[in-house]
Design a protein around this motif. Structure first.
Motif, PDB file in Angstrom:
ATOM      1  N   ILE A   4      44.608  41.934  47.639  1.00 46.12           N
ATOM      2  CA  ILE A   4      44.116  43.191  47.064  1.00 46.12           C
ATOM      3  C   ILE A   4      44.431  43.090  45.473  1.00 46.12           C
ATOM      4  O   ILE A   4      45.505  42.872  45.186  1.00 46.12           O
ATOM      5  CB  ILE A   4      44.778  44.501  47.814  1.00 46.12           C
ATOM      6  CG1 ILE A   4      46.063  44.588  47.645  1.00 46.12           C
ATOM      7  CG2 ILE A   4      44.151  44.911  49.210  1.00 46.12           C
ATOM      8  CD1 ILE A   4      46.676  45.830  47.949  1.00 46.12           C
ATOM      9  N   GLY A   5      43.408  43.519  44.794  1.00 51.02           N
ATOM     10  CA  GLY A   5      43.852  43.615  43.159  1.00 51.02           C
ATOM     11  C   GLY A   5      43.436  42.183  42.686  1.00 51.02           C
ATOM     12  O   GLY A   5      43.202  41.268  43.444  1.00 51.02           O
ATOM     13  N   PRO A   6      43.982  41.964  41.326  1.00 50.48           N
ATOM     14  CA  PRO A   6      43.713  40.990  40.722  1.00 50.48           C
ATOM     15  C   PRO A   6      44.439  39.918  41.355  1.00 50.48           C
ATOM     16  O   PRO A   6      45.804  40.049  41.848  1.00 50.48           O
ATOM     17  CB  PRO A   6      44.051  40.982  39.360  1.00 50.48           C
ATOM     18  CG  PRO A   6      43.901  42.607  39.186  1.00 50.48           C
ATOM     19  CD  PRO A   6      44.079  43.234  40.611  1.00 50.48           C
ATOM     20  N   ARG A   7      44.104  38.506  41.537  1.00 53.05           N
ATOM     21  CA  ARG A   7      44.906  37.397  42.039  1.00 53.05           C
ATOM     22  C   ARG A   7      46.268  36.798  41.049  1.00 53.05           C
ATOM     23  O   ARG A   7      47.169  36.549  41.677  1.00 53.05           O
ATOM     24  CB  ARG A   7      44.148  36.298  42.384  1.00 53.05           C
ATOM     25  CG  ARG A   7      43.002  36.555  43.488  1.00 53.05           C
ATOM     26  CD  ARG A   7      43.447  37.351  44.736  1.00 53.05           C
ATOM     27  NE  ARG A   7      44.960  37.192  45.217  1.00 53.05           N
ATOM     28  CZ  ARG A   7      45.743  38.040  45.622  1.00 53.05           C
ATOM     29  NH1 ARG A   7      45.336  39.577  45.278  1.00 53.05           N
ATOM     30  NH2 ARG A   7      46.814  37.925  45.877  1.00 53.05           N
ATOM     31  N   THR A   8      45.905  37.316  39.933  1.00 54.03           N
ATOM     32  CA  THR A   8      47.189  36.904  39.078  1.00 54.03           C
ATOM     33  C   THR A   8      47.529  38.145  38.296  1.00 54.03           C
ATOM     34  O   THR A   8      46.281  38.906  37.680  1.00 54.03           O
ATOM     35  CB  THR A   8      46.804  35.809  38.311  1.00 54.03           C
ATOM     36  OG1 THR A   8      46.304  34.687  38.690  1.00 54.03           O
ATOM     37  CG2 THR A   8      47.904  35.315  37.249  1.00 54.03           C
ATOM     38  N   GLN A   9      48.605  38.697  38.287  1.00 51.66           N
ATOM     39  CA  GLN A   9      49.188  39.825  37.528  1.00 51.66           C
ATOM     40  C   GLN A   9      50.201  39.248  36.762  1.00 51.66           C
ATOM     41  O   GLN A   9      50.756  38.442  36.517  1.00 51.66           O
ATOM     42  CB  GLN A   9      49.504  41.065  38.501  1.00 51.66           C
ATOM     43  CG  GLN A   9      48.191  41.539  39.075  1.00 51.66           C
ATOM     44  CD  GLN A   9      48.551  42.583  40.009  1.00 51.66           C
ATOM     45  OE1 GLN A   9      49.900  42.854  40.183  1.00 51.66           O
ATOM     46  NE2 GLN A   9      47.629  43.327  40.744  1.00 51.66           N
ATOM     47  N   ARG A  10      50.492  40.262  35.485  1.00 59.13           N
ATOM     48  CA  ARG A  10      51.624  40.113  34.610  1.00 59.13           C
ATOM     49  C   ARG A  10      51.945  41.358  33.935  1.00 59.13           C
ATOM     50  O   ARG A  10      51.079  42.206  33.909  1.00 59.13           O
ATOM     51  CB  ARG A  10      51.402  39.283  33.717  1.00 59.13           C
ATOM     52  CG  ARG A  10      50.348  39.374  32.651  1.00 59.13           C
ATOM     53  CD  ARG A  10      50.088  38.209  31.630  1.00 59.13           C
ATOM     54  NE  ARG A  10      49.827  38.871  30.257  1.00 59.13           N
ATOM     55  CZ  ARG A  10      50.043  38.154  29.274  1.00 59.13           C
ATOM     56  NH1 ARG A  10      50.985  37.279  29.118  1.00 59.13           N
ATOM     57  NH2 ARG A  10      49.707  38.914  27.990  1.00 59.13           N
ATOM     58  N   ASP A 137      37.469  46.639  55.134  1.00 57.81           N
ATOM     59  CA  ASP A 137      36.163  46.380  54.556  1.00 57.81           C
ATOM     60  C   ASP A 137      35.935  46.664  53.236  1.00 57.81           C
ATOM     61  O   ASP A 137      35.133  45.717  52.707  1.00 57.81           O
ATOM     62  CB  ASP A 137      35.364  47.011  55.671  1.00 57.81           C
ATOM     63  CG  ASP A 137      35.611  46.518  57.193  1.00 57.81           C
ATOM     64  OD1 ASP A 137      35.970  45.544  57.385  1.00 57.81           O
ATOM     65  OD2 ASP A 137      34.995  47.545  58.107  1.00 57.81           O
ATOM     66  N   PHE A 138      36.168  47.800  52.582  1.00 55.53           N
ATOM     67  CA  PHE A 138      35.845  47.806  51.415  1.00 55.53           C
ATOM     68  C   PHE A 138      36.785  47.171  50.284  1.00 55.53           C
ATOM     69  O   PHE A 138      36.108  46.396  49.448  1.00 55.53           O
ATOM     70  CB  PHE A 138      36.458  49.410  51.065  1.00 55.53           C
ATOM     71  CG  PHE A 138      36.617  49.870  49.539  1.00 55.53           C
ATOM     72  CD1 PHE A 138      35.480  50.123  48.982  1.00 55.53           C
ATOM     73  CD2 PHE A 138      37.692  49.611  48.777  1.00 55.53           C
ATOM     74  CE1 PHE A 138      35.458  50.653  47.493  1.00 55.53           C
ATOM     75  CE2 PHE A 138      37.691  49.967  47.615  1.00 55.53           C
ATOM     76  CZ  PHE A 138      36.456  50.379  46.767  1.00 55.53           C
ATOM     77  N   VAL A 139      37.997  46.582  50.449  1.00 51.99           N
ATOM     78  CA  VAL A 139      38.547  45.635  49.700  1.00 51.99           C
ATOM     79  C   VAL A 139      38.081  44.296  49.669  1.00 51.99           C
ATOM     80  O   VAL A 139      37.573  43.580  48.999  1.00 51.99           O
ATOM     81  CB  VAL A 139      39.940  45.439  50.242  1.00 51.99           C
ATOM     82  CG1 VAL A 139      40.949  44.368  49.539  1.00 51.99           C
ATOM     83  CG2 VAL A 139      40.647  46.795  49.882  1.00 51.99           C
ATOM     84  N   ARG A 140      37.633  43.829  51.275  1.00 57.08           N
ATOM     85  CA  ARG A 140      36.842  42.498  51.241  1.00 57.08           C
ATOM     86  C   ARG A 140      35.613  42.557  50.515  1.00 57.08           C
ATOM     87  O   ARG A 140      35.133  41.559  49.839  1.00 57.08           O
ATOM     88  CB  ARG A 140      36.547  42.159  52.795  1.00 57.08           C
ATOM     89  CG  ARG A 140      38.077  41.888  53.624  1.00 57.08           C
ATOM     90  CD  ARG A 140      37.697  41.272  54.798  1.00 57.08           C
ATOM     91  NE  ARG A 140      38.852  40.670  55.186  1.00 57.08           N
ATOM     92  CZ  ARG A 140      39.354  40.729  56.556  1.00 57.08           C
ATOM     93  NH1 ARG A 140      38.556  41.242  57.399  1.00 57.08           N
ATOM     94  NH2 ARG A 140      40.397  40.136  56.907  1.00 57.08           N
ATOM     95  N   ALA A 141      34.775  43.717  50.748  1.00 56.22           N
ATOM     96  CA  ALA A 141      33.588  43.769  49.919  1.00 56.22           C
ATOM     97  C   ALA A 141      33.696  43.449  48.550  1.00 56.22           C
ATOM     98  O   ALA A 141      32.959  42.842  47.779  1.00 56.22           O
ATOM     99  CB  ALA A 141      32.725  45.097  50.408  1.00 56.22           C
ATOM    100  N   ASN A 142      34.574  44.373  47.818  1.00 54.99           N
ATOM    101  CA  ASN A 142      35.065  44.237  46.520  1.00 54.99           C
ATOM    102  C   ASN A 142      35.371  43.211  45.853  1.00 54.99           C
ATOM    103  O   ASN A 142      35.115  42.693  44.885  1.00 54.99           O
ATOM    104  CB  ASN A 142      35.650  45.754  46.072  1.00 54.99           C
ATOM    105  CG  ASN A 142      34.723  46.746  46.061  1.00 54.99           C
ATOM    106  OD1 ASN A 142      33.649  46.856  45.609  1.00 54.99           O
ATOM    107  ND2 ASN A 142      35.238  48.011  46.625  1.00 54.99           N
ATOM    108  N   PHE A 143      36.413  42.527  46.602  1.00 56.53           N
ATOM    109  CA  PHE A 143      36.956  41.155  46.218  1.00 56.53           C
ATOM    110  C   PHE A 143      35.856  40.287  46.270  1.00 56.53           C
ATOM    111  O   PHE A 143      35.769  39.290  45.259  1.00 56.53           O
ATOM    112  CB  PHE A 143      38.058  40.918  47.229  1.00 56.53           C
ATOM    113  CG  PHE A 143      38.764  39.607  46.797  1.00 56.53           C
ATOM    114  CD1 PHE A 143      39.583  39.521  45.584  1.00 56.53           C
ATOM    115  CD2 PHE A 143      38.475  38.421  47.529  1.00 56.53           C
ATOM    116  CE1 PHE A 143      40.319  38.286  45.248  1.00 56.53           C
ATOM    117  CE2 PHE A 143      39.255  37.179  47.074  1.00 56.53           C
ATOM    118  CZ  PHE A 143      39.816  37.228  45.976  1.00 56.53           C
TER     119      PHE A 143
END
Length: 148
Positions: A4-10, A137-143
């Motif tokens: 969930i969210g960006p795959r890389t954060q800082r 389902d929402f997260v998968r669709a948006n990702f």
């Protein structure tokens, strides 16, 4: 588990140009001890350190400052930083709109390292509550849309 969210954060440190002009731009994390730092704390009350690393040197700081906020009040810390009251340490993505608008200026950029983004862990695919299934389902669709 699903990402969930960006795959890389800082995390990033930033301050208003007016604050930095008056107090100077820190070049090393130890210099944060001479600055007003706007800190955050977890809902449990624990105050996490500010973490930095560069060229194998790791620095964990607990700087002082005039404000400590909970995650739900992070916008107050950002507003205080924009008003010139100190330096804020938050997710880089949260600070980027203010940096792009010239309200905040990042500092110590070479000291903040990326880390993997969060995952949602759940117990299995069978008998999921409808709200959780809808969220997954929402997260998968948006990702999927974000990676295209």
């Amino acid at each position: 588990a699903i990402p969930i969210g960006p795959r890389t954060q800082r995390f990033a440190v930033a301050g208003a140009p007016s604050y930095l002009a008056q107090h100077g731009v820190p070049k090393h994390p130890h210099e944060l001890l001479q600055h007003a730092c706007l800190r955050g704390k977890f809902l449990s009350g624990a105050i996490p350190p500010w973490e930095f690393e560069r060229d194998g040197e790791r620095v964990d700081m607990e700087p002082g400052g005039p404000l400590i906020v909970t995650p739900t009040a992070a916008d107050i810390a950002v507003a205080m930083a924009i008003a010139g009251h100190g330096l804020v340490y938050l997710f880089d993505d949260w600070l980027q709109p203010y940096v792009a608008a010239g309200q905040l200026q990042p500092v110590l950029e070479e000291w903040v390292l990326p880390f993997p983004g969060p995952y949602l862990y759940y117990s299995g695919r069978r008998h999921l509550p409808a709200p959780l299934r809808a969220f997954i389902d929402f997260v998968r669709a948006n990702f999927a849309q974000a990676s295209q």
